[in-house]
Design a protein around this motif. Structure first.
Motif, PDB file in Angstrom:
ATOM      1  N   ILE A 134      29.759 -17.550  -8.706  1.00  7.98           N
ATOM      2  CA  ILE A 134      30.296 -18.816  -9.173  1.00  7.98           C
ATOM      3  C   ILE A 134      31.126 -18.581 -10.429  1.00  7.98           C
ATOM      4  O   ILE A 134      30.729 -17.829 -11.324  1.00  7.98           O
ATOM      5  CB  ILE A 134      29.168 -19.843  -9.458  1.00  7.98           C
ATOM      6  N   ARG A 135      32.288 -19.221 -10.492  1.00  6.74           N
ATOM      7  CA  ARG A 135      33.162 -19.126 -11.648  1.00  6.74           C
ATOM      8  C   ARG A 135      32.926 -20.318 -12.564  1.00  6.74           C
ATOM      9  O   ARG A 135      32.977 -21.460 -12.123  1.00  6.74           O
ATOM     10  CB  ARG A 135      34.632 -19.087 -11.211  1.00  6.74           C
ATOM     11  N   ARG A 136      32.690 -20.036 -13.828  1.00  6.51           N
ATOM     12  CA  ARG A 136      32.432 -21.104 -14.790  1.00  6.51           C
ATOM     13  C   ARG A 136      33.712 -21.892 -15.063  1.00  6.51           C
ATOM     14  O   ARG A 136      34.751 -21.322 -15.362  1.00  6.51           O
ATOM     15  CB  ARG A 136      31.908 -20.517 -16.101  1.00  6.51           C
ATOM     16  N   GLY A 137      33.592 -23.210 -14.939  1.00 10.17           N
ATOM     17  CA  GLY A 137      34.714 -24.073 -15.270  1.00 10.17           C
ATOM     18  C   GLY A 137      35.913 -23.936 -14.371  1.00 10.17           C
ATOM     19  O   GLY A 137      37.018 -24.338 -14.721  1.00 10.17           O
ATOM     20  N   GLN A 146      31.745 -27.619  -6.003  1.00  9.79           N
ATOM     21  CA  GLN A 146      31.462 -28.196  -4.689  1.00  9.79           C
ATOM     22  C   GLN A 146      31.438 -27.135  -3.602  1.00  9.79           C
ATOM     23  O   GLN A 146      30.622 -27.196  -2.678  1.00  9.79           O
ATOM     24  CB  GLN A 146      32.498 -29.273  -4.357  1.00  9.79           C
ATOM     25  N   LEU A 147      32.314 -26.139  -3.732  1.00  3.31           N
ATOM     26  CA  LEU A 147      32.329 -25.049  -2.764  1.00  3.31           C
ATOM     27  C   LEU A 147      31.035 -24.246  -2.826  1.00  3.31           C
ATOM     28  O   LEU A 147      30.412 -23.974  -1.794  1.00  3.31           O
ATOM     29  CB  LEU A 147      33.523 -24.131  -3.019  1.00  3.31           C
ATOM     30  N   ILE A 148      30.607 -23.898  -4.026  1.00  7.36           N
ATOM     31  CA  ILE A 148      29.383 -23.106  -4.147  1.00  7.36           C
ATOM     32  C   ILE A 148      28.179 -23.943  -3.736  1.00  7.36           C
ATOM     33  O   ILE A 148      27.209 -23.417  -3.179  1.00  7.36           O
ATOM     34  CB  ILE A 148      29.218 -22.549  -5.586  1.00  7.36           C
ATOM     35  N   ARG A 149      28.236 -25.253  -3.973  1.00  4.74           N
ATOM     36  CA  ARG A 149      27.150 -26.131  -3.529  1.00  4.74           C
ATOM     37  C   ARG A 149      27.019 -26.094  -2.012  1.00  4.74           C
ATOM     38  O   ARG A 149      25.911 -25.987  -1.473  1.00  4.74           O
ATOM     39  CB  ARG A 149      27.397 -27.560  -4.017  1.00  4.74           C
ATOM     40  N   ARG A 150      28.151 -26.144  -1.319  1.00  6.13           N
ATOM     41  CA  ARG A 150      28.106 -26.078   0.153  1.00  6.13           C
ATOM     42  C   ARG A 150      27.610 -24.719   0.629  1.00  6.13           C
ATOM     43  O   ARG A 150      26.836 -24.638   1.588  1.00  6.13           O
ATOM     44  CB  ARG A 150      29.501 -26.369   0.718  1.00  6.13           C
ATOM     45  N   GLN A 151      28.021 -23.663  -0.045  1.00  4.00           N
ATOM     46  CA  GLN A 151      27.577 -22.323   0.329  1.00  4.00           C
ATOM     47  C   GLN A 151      26.074 -22.165   0.124  1.00  4.00           C
ATOM     48  O   GLN A 151      25.365 -21.600   0.969  1.00  4.00           O
ATOM     49  CB  GLN A 151      28.333 -21.271  -0.479  1.00  4.00           C
ATOM     50  N   MET A 152      25.577 -22.657  -0.997  1.00  4.34           N
ATOM     51  CA  MET A 152      24.147 -22.571  -1.285  1.00  4.34           C
ATOM     52  C   MET A 152      23.343 -23.397  -0.279  1.00  4.34           C
ATOM     53  O   MET A 152      22.298 -22.963   0.207  1.00  4.34           O
ATOM     54  CB  MET A 152      23.875 -23.053  -2.718  1.00  4.34           C
ATOM     55  N   THR A 153      23.857 -24.597   0.016  1.00  3.39           N
ATOM     56  CA  THR A 153      23.157 -25.469   0.969  1.00  3.39           C
ATOM     57  C   THR A 153      23.079 -24.821   2.345  1.00  3.39           C
ATOM     58  O   THR A 153      22.017 -24.816   2.987  1.00  3.39           O
ATOM     59  CB  THR A 153      23.874 -26.826   1.073  1.00  3.39           C
ATOM     60  N   GLN A 154      24.188 -24.258   2.809  1.00  4.68           N
ATOM     61  CA  GLN A 154      24.191 -23.600   4.112  1.00  4.68           C
ATOM     62  C   GLN A 154      23.266 -22.391   4.125  1.00  4.68           C
ATOM     63  O   GLN A 154      22.580 -22.130   5.121  1.00  4.68           O
ATOM     64  CB  GLN A 154      25.614 -23.164   4.470  1.00  4.68           C
ATOM     65  N   GLY A 191      21.347 -29.320 -13.793  1.00  6.00           N
ATOM     66  CA  GLY A 191      20.978 -30.025 -12.572  1.00  6.00           C
ATOM     67  C   GLY A 191      21.917 -29.815 -11.407  1.00  6.00           C
ATOM     68  O   GLY A 191      21.492 -29.880 -10.251  1.00  6.00           O
ATOM     69  N   ARG A 192      23.199 -29.550 -11.662  1.00  4.84           N
ATOM     70  CA  ARG A 192      24.147 -29.435 -10.552  1.00  4.84           C
ATOM     71  C   ARG A 192      23.797 -28.279  -9.622  1.00  4.84           C
ATOM     72  O   ARG A 192      24.121 -28.319  -8.436  1.00  4.84           O
ATOM     73  CB  ARG A 192      25.567 -29.281 -11.082  1.00  4.84           C
TER      74      ARG A 192
END
Length: 256
Positions: A119-122, A127-135, A162-163
């Motif tokens: 994950i790149r800060r800032g 949202q992309l990493i959130r989808r990757q983590m969820t999958q 929290g994000r």
């Protein structure tokens, strides 16, 4: 410590790293040959490597608590790069790491081939990493994150962001809090933390010139993510880790 013992420790570590590079090269070859090489296999081989890497580090490790039997989002405090092999040996895990690690010599390539998510800060890719983590979690694969976002010296705990917890809610999996504590001679270890502008080589030399330190890893009670907001879930996990690390100390201070 005798110099020969320091050299022996370093040679053992280099041998393990060489083994890891061989595994990573094998994964690269399989990718080029388009041989199926899923994340589950990478996690199994990564755990095998992490166990040998952690054995090469100058620590005596104690694990308390019951390891989860179903996929979860693991979250914990972050003290040093050594957290990764020490935790990675416990179960087949993938890790979430800052993008800079991917550019590190040797370590970055090993992390990439082991299935690490970056994950790149800032950079606006949350949202992309959130989808990757969820999958990842929906594929019944465990994932470990350090929601403080950085390392500490072990004397305090930073706010859990929290994000990074959203993926557990989206995937409907519990959160597994982990507390890791480094000690030396009965006190918090001042050598193990990898903070600030420290560099890896200097840190390794400091570790290997000292007697073995002690590491306590506490596997805490899982936290359900069902029906919770990400901020509340992060705070609950944060407080569970905080109490595991400092609960008795804080109670003694209040009593005094």
């Amino acid at each position: 410590m005798p110099r020969w013992r320091v050299y022996a420790r370093i040679l053992r570590l280099l041998g393990v790293i060489g083994l890891g590079l061989t595994l990573a090269a094998t994964f690269s070859l399989l990718e080029r040959l388009r041989v199926p090489n899923g994340m589950e296999r990478r996690q199994r081989w990564s755990r095998w490597f992490m166990e040998r890497l952690s054995n090469a580090l100058p620590f005596e490790v104690t694990v308390q608590g019951e390891l989860p039997r179903t996929p979860m989002l693991w979250v914990g405090n972050h003290v040093s790069w050594t957290d990764i092999p020490l935790l990675g040996r416990l179960a087949p895990l993938s890790f979430l790491s800052k993008a800079e690690v991917r550019t590190w010599p040797v370590a970055g390539w090993l992390a990439l081939k082991a299935g690490t998510l970056f994950i790149r800060r800032g950079a606006g890719d949350s949202q992309l990493i959130r989808r990757q983590m969820t999958q990842h979690l929906r594929n019944d694969l465990d994932l470990m994150i350090f929601p403080e976002g950085t390392t500490t010296d072990g004397h305090s705990l930073r706010t859990f962001h929290g994000r990074l917890m959203s993926s557990a809610i989206d995937a409907g999996v519990p959160v597994q809090p982990i507390a890791i504590r480094y000690e030396r001679d009965g006190e918090l270890d001042a050598i193990a933390p990898f903070v600030g502008d420290d560099d890896l080589l200097s840190h390794l030399l400091r570790l290997f010139t000292q007697p073995r330190g002690q590491v306590l890893i506490q596997v805490l009670a899982p936290i359900s993510s069902v029906g919770k907001e990400r901020a509340a879930l992060a705070f609950e996990a944060q407080e569970a880790v905080r109490f595991a690390l400092f609960g008795e100390i804080e109670e003694m201070r209040r009593a005094a």
